[in-house]
Design a protein around this motif. Structure first.
Motif, short mmCIF file in Angstrom:
data_model
loop_
_atom_site.label_atom_id
_atom_site.label_comp_id
_atom_site.label_asym_id
_atom_site.label_seq_id
_atom_site.Cartn_x
_atom_site.Cartn_y
_atom_site.Cartn_z
N TYR A 178 9.80 101.02 20.41
CA TYR A 178 10.89 99.67 20.77
C TYR A 178 12.22 100.17 20.95
CZ TYR A 178 7.21 96.30 19.83
OH TYR A 178 6.14 95.39 20.00
N ALA A 179 12.89 101.08 20.26
CA ALA A 179 14.16 101.65 20.26
C ALA A 179 14.33 102.12 21.74
CB ALA A 179 14.53 102.46 19.15
N GLY A 182 14.28 99.44 24.30
CA GLY A 182 15.51 98.45 24.16
C GLY A 182 15.20 96.80 24.31
N ASN A 183 13.55 96.71 24.19
CA ASN A 183 13.18 95.49 24.18
C ASN A 183 13.48 94.65 22.71
OD1 ASN A 183 12.18 96.24 26.33
ND2 ASN A 183 9.86 96.50 25.76
N VAL A 184 13.71 93.18 23.09
CA VAL A 184 13.57 92.42 21.78
C VAL A 184 12.03 92.11 21.67
CG1 VAL A 184 14.07 89.96 21.10
CG2 VAL A 184 15.64 91.26 22.42
N ALA A 496 17.83 89.33 16.75
CA ALA A 496 18.33 89.05 18.12
C ALA A 496 17.95 87.51 18.27
CB ALA A 496 17.30 90.02 18.95
N GLU A 499 19.59 86.13 21.68
CA GLU A 499 18.82 86.91 22.77
C GLU A 499 17.56 86.12 22.99
OE1 GLU A 499 19.51 91.30 23.25
OE2 GLU A 499 20.16 91.03 21.09
N GLN A 500 16.67 85.70 22.09
CA GLN A 500 15.63 85.14 22.18
C GLN A 500 15.80 83.92 22.69
OE1 GLN A 500 12.42 86.90 21.49
NE2 GLN A 500 11.68 85.08 22.64
N SER A 534 14.05 90.81 16.97
CA SER A 534 14.88 92.01 16.52
C SER A 534 15.23 92.90 17.86
CB SER A 534 14.26 92.57 15.18
OG SER A 534 13.71 91.72 14.28
N ARG A 535 16.12 93.54 17.57
CA ARG A 535 16.51 94.75 18.37
C ARG A 535 16.51 96.11 17.31
NH1 ARG A 535 17.22 95.15 23.46
NH2 ARG A 535 17.80 93.59 24.42
N THR A 537 17.74 100.31 16.90
CA THR A 537 18.32 101.41 17.58
C THR A 537 17.93 102.74 16.39
OG1 THR A 537 20.27 101.02 16.39
CG2 THR A 537 19.99 100.20 18.65
#
Length: 543
Positions: A178-179, A182-184, A496, A499-500, A534-535, A537
């Motif tokens: 996922y990191a 870079g997706n939510v 996030a 963003e959602q 979520s995001r 990194t």
């Protein structure tokens, strides 16, 4: 004339029936409201009871917000209320005796352990079956609790940590993916699949692989949840959809057949291991079968005892339900609260560095070699407990008894005819029990007796308190500690929600509880709203 007479007679009979029903309802309403008149409760109407107050409480929260927050809100609006009070919502539902005082709660959960309320049984049967530890009573409950207790003992669970670590490493690989993309993503969904894999390993010694493959057990279970009642739901079609019963039955059959195959496979593996004299840690189901055979005086035959198998299927579904409710949701709120409190997050990371070293690539191996190292993380445990204080996954709901009353401050509170509700969420936020109750203060659970922060006895009850407490709480502690140790130093995870909202084309910015977008909703269980978008990194890895 005869047809007219027949129609006239039918109309008269129908009118008498309707009039009788109305009169009966009015009499019942009068009797009920007269009983409620002098009992402590929020502002009350002799016709509508506390329904207007409950409506105000629901309107103060976002759609689907978990109702276990309502009693706290009611008491905030009406501070004159004692911590034991009634809420009269008849005939819409059973009127409630709400308990926010620990000693009063002990009277209905320890000194007199009231039976679980019928609503709990109606709710859980489609999900987990009738032979489950949540709703069993009396001798039957004591028998099956004793059968499964050895497998859930902390010492035994430590022997199964290696499998939990392996499943959590798989979870971290998914986070890495996922990191990179870079997706939510929904953290709750990913954490649920982790929890299901762990339960499959520790209970049955079977790799379910729900994190990496589609799984019919999880699919049927998640589908079953979607058909369960929603909080504050006014959609009558969803509530009374005639298809619901058929869907529940079909999903239940899918889950039961799947678990039947796994149990038979595990039993065959067990027999082969016994013949080969293989020495290894036993999954929970093996210890349960050992205890069952000992308790019933049976010998280990060539087939799995039918009574044991039937109960074991329902218990596994119960563990799946409880893990879905507790561990995955709590993992999300751990991430959320630590993202809001960077100083606490830094202290957790420092503690992990001190116990496992700064090279995080070696941590999984270190935990597997020394599972008891998880017990050397006092601040991590304090954070976990404080998260469970602010976002407890469950509360118990009991059935009133004509012979049992609650005694508080010199007054007697009858339980007969009431749904008795010691509300963990609301109790955990009472300022007379918890200084700065709305604040995230993990140090509460490091305080010594005599310190104002020291938790009062019986006030912290995320797994309930007393003989009917959650059998899997030690497993939850271990799972969540492993989750924290293997993720918090390698990843930064943040909510996030905005963003959602943009992805969904909806403005939900006003949907908050205590000013926070992350709150609990009742979608069969207490879950983070929208699955906690979520995001993630990756963090640098010191060597």
């Amino acid at each position: 004339m005869a047809p007219n007479l027949s129609l006239s007679s039918l109309a008269t009979a129908l009118g008498v029936l309707v009039a009788g029903s109305v009169i009966r309802f009015i009499v019942q309403l009068y009797i009920h409201r007269r009983r409620m008149r002098d009992l402590p409760k929020p502002p009350w109407n002799p016709i509508f009871g506390n329904l207007p107050t409950l409506g105000q409480a629901a309107a103060a929260f976002p759609p689907l917000a978990h109702p276990h927050a309502f009693p706290h809100w009611i008491r905030q609006q009406h501070p004159e209320l004692p911590p034991v009070f009634y809420v009269d919502i008849w005939p819409v539902g059973d009127s409630m005796l709400v308990i926010l005082d620990p000693p009063a709660a002990a009277q209905v959960t320890i000194q007199n352990s009231l039976e679980k309320h019928v609503h709990i049984k109606d709710f859980t049967y489609p999900l987990v079956g009738k032979k489950n530890l949540v709703t069993m009573e009396g001798k039957e409950w004591k028998m099956w609790r004793a059968i499964f207790n050895p497998g859930f003992a902390s010492g035994h669970l430590m022997s199964l940590v290696g499998g939990m670590v392996s499943d959590t490493v798989c979870f971290t690989e998914i986070l890495s993916d996922y990191a990179t993309k870079g997706n939510v993503f929904e953290l709750e969904g990913a954490a649920t699949r982790l929890t299901v894999d762990i339960i499959g390993n520790v209970v049955l010694d079977m790799p379910l692989r729900t994190q990496t493959t589609e799984n019919e057990l999880l699919k049927a279970f998640r589908d079953q949840l979607q058909w369960m009642p929603l909080a504050n739901d006014i959609n009558l079609f969803r509530k009374y959809n005639p298809m619901k019963r058929f869907v529940h039955r079909a999903n239940s059959k899918i889950m039961s057949r799947y678990l039947d195959r796994l149990l038979e496979q595990r039993f065959a593996n067990r027999r082969r291991e016994e013949k080969a004299n293989t020495k290894r840690s036993k999954p929970i189901i093996d210890l349960a079968l050992d205890t069952y055979l000992e308790e019933t005086g049976q010998s280990g035959g060539s087939t799995l005892p039918l009574q044991f198998k039937r109960s074991a299927i329902d218990q596994f579904k119960t563990f799946l339900f409880a893990g879905h409710d507790t561990t995955s949701s709590t993992a999300c709120f751990i991430i959320h609260l630590l993202s809001k409190h960077p100083a606490a997050l830094e202290k957790v990371r420092q503690e992990h560095d001190e116990v496992y070293g700064t090279n995080t690539s070696k941590t999984a191996e270190a935990i597997t070699k020394d599972p008891h190292s998880l017990n050397r993380l006092p601040y991590t445990l304090a954070v976990l407990k404080e998260v469970l204080r602010l976002f407890p996954p469950i509360s118990t709901v009991r059935k009133g008894d004509p012979n049992i009353s609650v005694h508080f401050d010199g007054k007697v509170y009858p339980t007969d005819g009431f749904m008795v509700w010691p509300v963990a969420y609301s109790m955990h936020r009472q300022p007379d029990l918890w200084p700065n109750a709305e604040e995230f203060i993990p140090e509460r659970f490091l305080a010594k007796e005599g310190d104002p922060l020291f938790p009062p006895k019986g006030a912290w009850r995320p797994f309930e308190y007393g003989p009917r407490n959650c059998i899997g709480q030690e497993l939850a502690y271990i799972e969540l500690k492993i989750f924290m140790v293997l993720t918090l130093r390698d990843f930064d995870i943040r909510p996030a929600y905005e963003e959602q909202d943009r992805i969904d084309g909806q403005d939900r910015s006003s949907y908050t509880v205590n000013g926070d977008r992350a709150y609990q909703v009742l979608v069969a269980t207490a879950k983070p709203v929208l699955g906690y978008p979520s995001r993630v990194t990756k963090r640098g890895k010191p060597q």
